[in-house]
Write a protein that holds these residues in place. Structure first.
Motif, PDB file in Angstrom:
ATOM      1  N   CYS A  49      -1.810  -7.104   2.457  1.00  0.00           N
ATOM      2  CA  CYS A  49      -3.038  -7.787   2.047  1.00  0.00           C
ATOM      3  C   CYS A  49      -3.162  -7.934   0.538  1.00  0.00           C
ATOM      4  N   GLY A  50      -2.632  -6.970  -0.179  1.00  0.00           N
ATOM      5  CA  GLY A  50      -2.708  -7.013  -1.639  1.00  0.00           C
ATOM      6  C   GLY A  50      -1.959  -8.199  -2.224  1.00  0.00           C
ATOM      7  N   SER A  67      -7.941  -9.287  -3.448  1.00  0.00           N
ATOM      8  CA  SER A  67      -6.845  -9.854  -2.657  1.00  0.00           C
ATOM      9  C   SER A  67      -6.956  -9.396  -1.200  1.00  0.00           C
ATOM     10  N   SER A  68      -7.277  -8.118  -1.026  1.00  0.00           N
ATOM     11  CA  SER A  68      -7.434  -7.583   0.329  1.00  0.00           C
ATOM     12  C   SER A  68      -8.636  -8.220   1.019  1.00  0.00           C
ATOM     13  N   LEU A  69      -9.702  -8.379   0.260  1.00  0.00           N
ATOM     14  CA  LEU A  69     -10.907  -9.008   0.802  1.00  0.00           C
ATOM     15  C   LEU A  69     -10.600 -10.441   1.253  1.00  0.00           C
ATOM     16  N   LEU A  70      -9.823 -11.146   0.441  1.00  0.00           N
ATOM     17  CA  LEU A  70      -9.428 -12.518   0.775  1.00  0.00           C
ATOM     18  C   LEU A  70      -8.618 -12.545   2.067  1.00  0.00           C
ATOM     19  N   MET A 113       1.047  -2.452   4.304  1.00  0.00           N
ATOM     20  CA  MET A 113       1.778  -1.585   3.375  1.00  0.00           C
ATOM     21  C   MET A 113       1.756  -2.220   1.995  1.00  0.00           C
ATOM     22  N   TYR A 114       1.300  -1.491   0.973  1.00  0.00           N
ATOM     23  CA  TYR A 114       1.311  -2.031  -0.377  1.00  0.00           C
ATOM     24  C   TYR A 114       0.974  -0.918  -1.371  1.00  0.00           C
ATOM     25  N   PHE A 115       0.786  -1.290  -2.644  1.00  0.00           N
ATOM     26  CA  PHE A 115       0.332  -0.306  -3.628  1.00  0.00           C
ATOM     27  C   PHE A 115      -1.167  -0.486  -3.884  1.00  0.00           C
TER      28      PHE A 115
END
Lengths: 428, 428
Positions: free
Chosen positions: B69-70, B106-109, B125-127
């Motif tokens: 998502c990020g 970005s996650s919200l989007l 999976m991301y930072f």
């Protein structure tokens, strides 16, 4: 009414692949001017509809280069089946029940779906094609229509129907082609005859070509040559010719198609759904063959959504060739617009250009799934879906805007389709 | 508020694949009852929201089993490029600029896009994964989250971040897994360590596995065995393990995966876009491997639309195996719902069943592109698109209905994303 679209992002699909920011003035159905900040004289302003395009992407209307609108009522009728069972046990018996009236509403349904997903023109082959023509007239979309031809006792009747279509329905918005169904349903003599007739009537031909391995094998057994070579020998390539599918074409076939200006219509969803495989589109393009994109019918897809079809079209070639940089977004969009128009010999649509027909789609650039936008062409082809379509304009007429079709009574259509569904369910 | 959905077509995705016509009563976030004609006692009626479902299809909320998502802010940032150039020249430099705040938006989007297209849970999976966790909390969607792990000087820091995620964010709606990125970015020792930690924390693991030919070749050079065998040897398969991609798995790999209950996430769009090829999903399923479906990130897709992903997932296997009757609509829908939940060891969602969480999507069955409807499952999987989503419900909360997100301020989000877009464009 004339239209002025202000401050839009304009994907032109012209020879230079320009993407502009500016205004589009539509007058009498044509693109009159493209420029920054078009000012209207006071005496004109009140008769022009202004569309604020700051958050819109304007692109040429999509062209669905191969479908069978009369089959839209068979959506979800038969899925997940081997081709032979699908065709002979399900589709053919159901088609026996399709009356003229059903084909009219089926065409209306297909056209409504296409307008809602940004399509302004489609190429079609089926029976009762006069009913599809009437639906085209009623809705204001554009089409290239053909009565499907094959060799049996009704062969000459179908040719007569084609002639009638030409006489009764040819117009600025409707072109009529000859539609020999395929090399396995048409005799060689019929293919030759069609080639002559197409020249005589100064029109073109559309045919299903090299769709399955079986078709190619049968052709070699019967004629000792490939379907492409057979069509070439019969003279079909001496007129404008649109060949749908072309899954099983070899290098020699491709060379002939390039040399004779035969356009291929790539139908990735249908080819996958029916287990036919992958068309070598990248090789065709590299050899100079003009390629368009089509959904095929709702029975073999199961939608008529060109936005999805473009995405799948690009992905599949990248995957098959293991080359992520081929068939980029701009190329695919061109295949679904300018190149598709070219395929049918039509040279006044498919590009946003002054003097061209105002066949334009507006997409909402600020929708969640269209953001961010580093590249509007990528966002249209890879991220867009029908929920992003704001307006579909054909010859300067707004046929769809903000969720509403202007030429189709959706509620009445839904009712008709439900009653057709009930009827077709019976006894099958 | 409790909800009563009346007269809907209900695609249950239960063991018998039942498709029912009836009512669904949602109480305190759970599916309390499924029956025809549920009557509410008078003293309850006023506190229950009634949704007339006559023209709606209810199905379990879709589960996007692999995404990042990020990365949603990198949609259309780099397309049509070879993997190496895409990753090292475009994505990695851009990721350097992604702050915690950017990852949140970005996650919200990404979540907003998923809710609008019928997704109720995603595996990520991301930072800065704590920011994704915060976006999950803020929106009400469900997720299985992991901080991406790899071997370098920050290895132990990332493990600490995983532990913090577990302590701070685990809940009914959020599960935290360990996320070793891949066998080529993690040392063997790290893989072993993760296997131990996952068992210690009674949680699972997600990893990119056998995604490219290059990965497999490198693994053989370094370890003289396949990536699947390496993970098995390191103990990763002794806990719940979700393996994304699995494009290059051989028969022995598949046997191991089936025996050790490793679930595969099939990401057809991403595998095609990056030119990696086709995952042998049909062979995996035939051998008893549980398979889910994922979109991968907006940078490698370019959308998070599970309706499209299901369609492509089915088509591709039919085309690759030349078998039109494999991976039918019901199987695919199950892979995107019940089987995806099973992949993460979650057994209270993915099915419309009494006692399960009310994670439900409602689609408009009367939309033009969903008619006629001889088979509602076909229409959902093959014809549906985000414009057909009427409502997305998670734990009985309506997070999206009739065009509106209830937990996301869309206008404010669009503003934020546009300013992030401007910032990321600079200097690259």
């Amino acid at each position: 009414m004339d239209i002025l679209i202000k401050n839009a992002t304009i994907i032109t699909c012209n020879a230079q692949n320009e993407v502009l920011k500016g205004d589009i003035l539509i007058k009498s159905g044509k693109i009159a001017r493209i420029a920054e900040n078009i000012e209207l004289p006071v005496y004109e302003a009140s008769s022009v509809k202004i569309i604020e395009g700051k958050n819109l992407i304007a692109l040429p209307g999509l062209i669905n280069a191969h479908t069978h609108c009369g089959q839209t009522v068979l959506r979800s009728f038969a899925d997940d089946m081997p081709l032979y069972e699908w065709l002979f046990e399900k589709i053919f018996p159901a088609e026996e029940k399709l009356t003229k009236e059903i084909i009219y509403f089926s065409s209306l349904l297909g056209i409504a779906e296409m307008l809602k997903s940004g399509t302004t023109m489609f190429y079609d082959m089926y029976f009762h094609e006069d009913m599809t023509a009437k639906a085209v007239q009623a809705t204001g979309i554009k089409a290239v229509l053909s009565r499907g031809l094959q060799t049996d006792e009704k062969e000459s009747l179908r040719l007569d129907e084609t002639r009638e279509l030409i006489y009764n329905y040819s117009s600025d918005r409707i072109k009529v082609f000859f539609g020999p169904h395929s090399i396995y349903t048409c005799s060689y003599e019929l293919l030759e005859k069609v080639a002559q007739l197409a020249q005589e009537f100064k029109t073109g031909v559309m045919i299903h070509l090299s769709e399955s391995e079986n078709e190619v094998n049968t052709c070699y057994e019967r004629y000792d040559m490939s379907p492409v070579k057979l069509c070439n020998q019969a003279g079909l390539f001496d007129t404008v010719c649109i060949a749908a599918h072309c899954v099983y074409v070899d290098d020699e076939d491709i060379e002939i198609m390039a040399e004779k200006d035969v356009s291929c219509v790539y139908n990735p969803t249908s080819n996958l759904k029916l287990g036919n495989g992958f068309a070598p589109v990248y090789s065709m393009i590299s050899s100079g063959v003009n390629v368009a994109v089509g959904t095929d019918s709702a029975a073999s897809n199961n939608n008529l959504n060109m936005l999805e079809e473009m995405h799948i079209a690009s992905l599949l070639e990248k995957g098959v060739y293991r080359l992520p940089d081929i068939l980029n977004a701009q190329q695919i969009l061109k295949m679904a617009t300018a190149n598709a128009a070219m395929a049918a010999g039509i040279n006044n649509t498919g590009v946003i250009q002054e003097g061209f027909c105002a066949d334009i789609v507006l997409l909402k650039a600020d929708d969640i799934n269209m953001l961010p936008c580093y590249n509007p062409v990528s966002n249209v082809v890879y991220s867009g879906n029908p929920s992003n379509v704001y307006a579909t304009i054909v010859d300067g007429q707004i046929l769809y805007m903000d969720g509403k079709l202007s030429t189709v009574d959706e509620e009445a259509l839904v009712k008709e389709i439900k009653s057709i569904e009930k009827y077709l369910k019976k006894g099958i």
